[in-house]
Design a protein around this motif. Structure first.
Motif, PDB file in Angstrom:
ATOM      1  N   GLY A   1     -55.576 -23.528  -7.706  1.00 33.95           N
ATOM      2  CA  GLY A   1     -55.728 -24.405  -6.546  1.00 33.95           C
ATOM      3  C   GLY A   1     -54.620 -25.472  -6.479  1.00 33.95           C
ATOM      4  O   GLY A   1     -53.641 -25.470  -7.198  1.00 33.95           O
ATOM      5  N   GLY A   2     -54.898 -26.641  -5.710  1.00 36.41           N
ATOM      6  CA  GLY A   2     -54.024 -27.878  -6.058  1.00 36.41           C
ATOM      7  C   GLY A   2     -54.214 -28.681  -7.188  1.00 36.41           C
ATOM      8  O   GLY A   2     -55.037 -29.222  -7.624  1.00 36.41           O
ATOM      9  N   PHE A   3     -52.705 -28.840  -7.983  1.00 33.18           N
ATOM     10  CA  PHE A   3     -53.035 -29.889  -9.172  1.00 33.18           C
ATOM     11  C   PHE A   3     -51.803 -30.719  -8.818  1.00 33.18           C
ATOM     12  O   PHE A   3     -50.851 -30.646  -8.271  1.00 33.18           O
ATOM     13  N   ASP A   4     -52.007 -31.939  -9.350  1.00 35.84           N
ATOM     14  CA  ASP A   4     -50.971 -33.017  -9.172  1.00 35.84           C
ATOM     15  C   ASP A   4     -50.042 -32.842 -10.058  1.00 35.84           C
ATOM     16  O   ASP A   4     -49.723 -33.450 -11.055  1.00 35.84           O
ATOM     17  N   THR A   5     -48.819 -31.979  -9.792  1.00 32.47           N
ATOM     18  CA  THR A   5     -47.646 -31.935 -10.411  1.00 32.47           C
ATOM     19  C   THR A   5     -46.310 -32.100  -9.620  1.00 32.47           C
ATOM     20  O   THR A   5     -46.480 -32.363  -8.385  1.00 32.47           O
ATOM     21  N   ASP A   6     -45.366 -31.690 -10.234  1.00 30.32           N
ATOM     22  CA  ASP A   6     -44.007 -31.724  -9.353  1.00 30.32           C
ATOM     23  C   ASP A   6     -43.734 -30.613  -8.523  1.00 30.32           C
ATOM     24  O   ASP A   6     -42.888 -30.529  -7.825  1.00 30.32           O
ATOM     25  N   TRP A   7     -44.992 -29.562  -8.210  1.00 29.92           N
ATOM     26  CA  TRP A   7     -44.724 -28.598  -7.320  1.00 29.92           C
ATOM     27  C   TRP A   7     -44.539 -28.943  -6.069  1.00 29.92           C
ATOM     28  O   TRP A   7     -43.391 -28.410  -5.109  1.00 29.92           O
ATOM     29  N   ALA A   8     -45.125 -30.019  -5.816  1.00 35.97           N
ATOM     30  CA  ALA A   8     -44.725 -30.585  -4.093  1.00 35.97           C
ATOM     31  C   ALA A   8     -44.134 -31.610  -3.979  1.00 35.97           C
ATOM     32  O   ALA A   8     -43.881 -32.430  -2.851  1.00 35.97           O
ATOM     33  N   LYS A   9     -43.171 -31.890  -5.111  1.00 33.42           N
ATOM     34  CA  LYS A   9     -42.460 -32.932  -5.289  1.00 33.42           C
ATOM     35  C   LYS A   9     -41.084 -32.593  -5.482  1.00 33.42           C
ATOM     36  O   LYS A   9     -40.344 -31.839  -4.790  1.00 33.42           O
ATOM     37  N   SER A  10     -40.455 -32.948  -6.744  1.00 30.39           N
ATOM     38  CA  SER A  10     -39.300 -32.689  -7.004  1.00 30.39           C
ATOM     39  C   SER A  10     -38.685 -31.089  -7.231  1.00 30.39           C
ATOM     40  O   SER A  10     -37.677 -30.742  -7.303  1.00 30.39           O
ATOM     41  N   SER A  11     -40.023 -30.374  -7.511  1.00 28.77           N
ATOM     42  CA  SER A  11     -39.460 -28.930  -7.591  1.00 28.77           C
ATOM     43  C   SER A  11     -39.392 -28.084  -6.286  1.00 28.77           C
ATOM     44  O   SER A  11     -39.223 -27.119  -6.475  1.00 28.77           O
ATOM     45  N   MET A  12     -39.992 -28.771  -5.309  1.00 30.31           N
ATOM     46  CA  MET A  12     -39.882 -28.179  -3.888  1.00 30.31           C
ATOM     47  C   MET A  12     -38.538 -27.996  -3.100  1.00 30.31           C
ATOM     48  O   MET A  12     -37.901 -29.071  -3.431  1.00 30.31           O
ATOM     49  N   ARG A  13     -38.385 -26.998  -2.776  1.00 30.44           N
ATOM     50  CA  ARG A  13     -37.167 -26.834  -2.104  1.00 30.44           C
ATOM     51  C   ARG A  13     -37.290 -26.211  -0.685  1.00 30.44           C
ATOM     52  O   ARG A  13     -38.280 -25.978  -0.219  1.00 30.44           O
ATOM     53  N   PHE A  14     -36.523 -26.879   0.355  1.00 28.41           N
ATOM     54  CA  PHE A  14     -36.747 -26.845   1.814  1.00 28.41           C
ATOM     55  C   PHE A  14     -35.440 -26.177   2.409  1.00 28.41           C
ATOM     56  O   PHE A  14     -34.283 -26.177   1.996  1.00 28.41           O
ATOM     57  N   ALA A  15     -35.623 -25.642   3.612  1.00 30.11           N
ATOM     58  CA  ALA A  15     -34.745 -24.940   4.414  1.00 30.11           C
ATOM     59  C   ALA A  15     -34.006 -26.074   5.446  1.00 30.11           C
ATOM     60  O   ALA A  15     -34.336 -27.194   5.184  1.00 30.11           O
ATOM     61  N   THR A  16     -33.071 -25.525   6.151  1.00 31.57           N
ATOM     62  CA  THR A  16     -32.417 -26.667   7.069  1.00 31.57           C
ATOM     63  C   THR A  16     -33.377 -26.235   8.280  1.00 31.57           C
ATOM     64  O   THR A  16     -33.449 -25.332   9.164  1.00 31.57           O
ATOM     65  N   GLY A  17     -33.976 -27.348   8.930  1.00 27.85           N
ATOM     66  CA  GLY A  17     -34.685 -27.174  10.145  1.00 27.85           C
ATOM     67  C   GLY A  17     -34.350 -27.090  11.399  1.00 27.85           C
ATOM     68  O   GLY A  17     -33.201 -27.288  11.672  1.00 27.85           O
ATOM     69  N   ILE A  18     -34.950 -26.142  12.248  1.00 30.07           N
ATOM     70  CA  ILE A  18     -34.555 -25.629  13.469  1.00 30.07           C
ATOM     71  C   ILE A  18     -35.585 -26.721  14.303  1.00 30.07           C
ATOM     72  O   ILE A  18     -36.668 -26.701  14.104  1.00 30.07           O
ATOM     73  N   PRO A  19     -34.935 -27.176  15.540  1.00 33.19           N
ATOM     74  CA  PRO A  19     -35.700 -28.029  16.050  1.00 33.19           C
ATOM     75  C   PRO A  19     -36.917 -27.437  16.859  1.00 33.19           C
ATOM     76  O   PRO A  19     -38.006 -28.218  16.952  1.00 33.19           O
ATOM     77  N   ALA A  20     -36.928 -26.130  17.079  1.00 34.13           N
ATOM     78  CA  ALA A  20     -38.096 -25.644  17.734  1.00 34.13           C
ATOM     79  C   ALA A  20     -39.320 -25.631  16.833  1.00 34.13           C
ATOM     80  O   ALA A  20     -40.542 -25.580  17.351  1.00 34.13           O
ATOM     81  N   TYR A  21     -39.040 -25.888  15.461  1.00 38.09           N
ATOM     82  CA  TYR A  21     -40.225 -25.765  14.712  1.00 38.09           C
ATOM     83  C   TYR A  21     -40.621 -27.426  14.173  1.00 38.09           C
ATOM     84  O   TYR A  21     -41.622 -27.434  13.279  1.00 38.09           O
ATOM     85  N   GLU A  22     -40.234 -28.355  14.954  1.00 37.90           N
ATOM     86  CA  GLU A  22     -40.645 -29.790  14.686  1.00 37.90           C
ATOM     87  C   GLU A  22     -42.268 -29.962  14.681  1.00 37.90           C
ATOM     88  O   GLU A  22     -42.752 -30.617  13.847  1.00 37.90           O
ATOM     89  N   ASP A  23     -42.885 -29.467  15.947  1.00 38.40           N
ATOM     90  CA  ASP A  23     -44.220 -29.725  15.854  1.00 38.40           C
ATOM     91  C   ASP A  23     -45.190 -29.179  14.781  1.00 38.40           C
ATOM     92  O   ASP A  23     -46.124 -29.422  14.267  1.00 38.40           O
ATOM     93  N   LEU A  24     -44.597 -27.986  14.418  1.00 39.02           N
ATOM     94  CA  LEU A  24     -45.324 -27.319  13.291  1.00 39.02           C
ATOM     95  C   LEU A  24     -45.042 -27.818  11.963  1.00 39.02           C
ATOM     96  O   LEU A  24     -45.889 -28.086  10.994  1.00 39.02           O
ATOM     97  N   ARG A  25     -43.701 -28.395  11.605  1.00 35.00           N
ATOM     98  CA  ARG A  25     -43.637 -29.237  10.473  1.00 35.00           C
ATOM     99  C   ARG A  25     -44.408 -30.503  10.514  1.00 35.00           C
ATOM    100  O   ARG A  25     -45.010 -30.836   9.614  1.00 35.00           O
ATOM    101  N   THR A  26     -44.663 -30.891  11.718  1.00 34.84           N
ATOM    102  CA  THR A  26     -45.486 -32.181  11.859  1.00 34.84           C
ATOM    103  C   THR A  26     -46.985 -31.867  11.404  1.00 34.84           C
ATOM    104  O   THR A  26     -47.583 -32.751  10.824  1.00 34.84           O
ATOM    105  N   ALA A  27     -47.339 -30.680  12.121  1.00 35.78           N
ATOM    106  CA  ALA A  27     -48.876 -30.412  11.641  1.00 35.78           C
ATOM    107  C   ALA A  27     -48.972 -30.151  10.105  1.00 35.78           C
ATOM    108  O   ALA A  27     -50.042 -30.277   9.577  1.00 35.78           O
ATOM    109  N   ILE A  28     -48.040 -29.283   9.633  1.00 37.25           N
ATOM    110  CA  ILE A  28     -48.258 -28.887   8.288  1.00 37.25           C
ATOM    111  C   ILE A  28     -47.846 -29.899   7.105  1.00 37.25           C
ATOM    112  O   ILE A  28     -48.424 -30.110   6.333  1.00 37.25           O
TER     113      ILE A  28
END
Length: 304
Positions: A176-203
């Motif tokens: 489950g969820g653990f307080d690690t770097d998984w959602a911090k410095s270890s996470m990598r991101f795509a280059t965003g497309i404007p069409a998905y701004e609402d989805l990014r905001t929700a998630i």
């Protein structure tokens, strides 16, 4: 009984917590990391540190062979190394997709392949694949992370059947969820497309993906139903209200490490083990959604 462990991705997060907990038990550890310099603080006469980039099959085989040669026997293999990749499918590059699969899926596959003949020869052993509740369901923007863990679960379930006659166990630790770097410095991101701004905001709680220089790559709040490792988006509250799923919390990595140690002590370990506060609830939600999907087929009857 003193056991010997082989742990990948041991220099940070859950891997580091696993290594510390195992050493505290009095066991021996072969700990691997792409950059092992951060392991100096864990220096111990029962700790052997080896460099390993699990994406490279030949390196994985050579490192596993070396570990068995040094230790004689290895009782528990823990395939922990991995990271999270965030992006809508059409936002992700081929290089990002391949690296996600190379690390989270192929890395565990290469280590498992390399360890299998050694474990068969000694007639015992336990392979623990660090999976996630996200391998039971899915979440928008985490398609490749989910895919890598679903692939891990698929081959590992077959591997368990193949190795069981030789006295070897395989367990998928669905974390489950653990307080690690998984959602911090270890996470990598795509280059965003404007069409998905609402989805990014929700998630994610933000309209744009963070830059590489951001100190906190994502503002996904702990305790909300939009925490990345949550297995299905179907039952999420897009507002991110903590009340939507009060059972979902992030636990200290030491909690996960203690559960792993307890798992290794089980005489007949299960194929799947859910680990972490709230994780059982999330798996139940994902399985219930799958049941509902299948009930739309009138020729299908869900088992009682």
């Amino acid at each position: 009984m003193t056991r010997t462990w082989f742990i990948t991705g041991a220099n940070r997060g859950l891997g580091r917590a696993f290594t510390s907990a195992v050493l505290a038990e009095g066991d021996r550890v072969v700990a691997t990391a792409r950059d092992p310099k951060g392991m100096t603080e864990l220096a111990n006469d029962r700790l052997t540190v080896l460099p390993l980039d699990i994406r490279e099959r030949e390196s994985a085989i050579a490192t596993v062979d070396k570990a068995f040669a040094l230790m004689g026997t290895i009782d528990v293999i823990v395939n922990n190394a991995g990271y999270g990749l965030v992006g809508a499918v059409e936002e992700l590059t081929e290089a990002q997709i391949r690296d996600q699969m190379d690390t989270n899926f192929y890395g565990a596959l290469w280590v498992s392949q390399a360890a299998a003949p050694h474990l068969r020869a000694q007639g015992s052993g336990h392979i623990v694949q660090i999976s996630t509740v996200g391998a039971v369901g899915s979440l928008p923007l985490f398609s490749m992370y989910n895919a890598s863990k679903w692939a891990l679960e698929g081959f590992s379930a077959s591997l368990a059947d193949e190795l069981r006659p030789f006295g070897i166990s395989v367990t998928l630790a669905q974390m489950g969820g653990f307080d690690t770097d998984w959602a911090k410095s270890s996470m990598r991101f795509a280059t965003g497309i404007p069409a998905y701004e609402d989805l990014r905001t929700a998630i994610l709680g933000m309209a744009s993906y963070p830059t590489a220089s951001s100190a906190e790559p994502t503002t996904v709040p702990a305790g909300t139903p939009t925490t990345p490792d949550k297995p299905t988006s179907t039952h999420t509250d897009p507002s991110g209200s903590p009340d939507a799923n009060p059972a979902w919390i992030e636990a200290p990595p030491e909690v996960g490490a203690a559960a792993l140690v307890a798992l290794a002590k089980m005489p007949n370990p299960p194929l799947r083990k859910i680990i972490g506060p709230g994780a059982h609830h999330m798996v139940a939600i994902a399985l219930d959604q799958r049941r509902k999907d299948y009930t739309t087929d009138h020729e299908f009857t869900w088992p009682a």
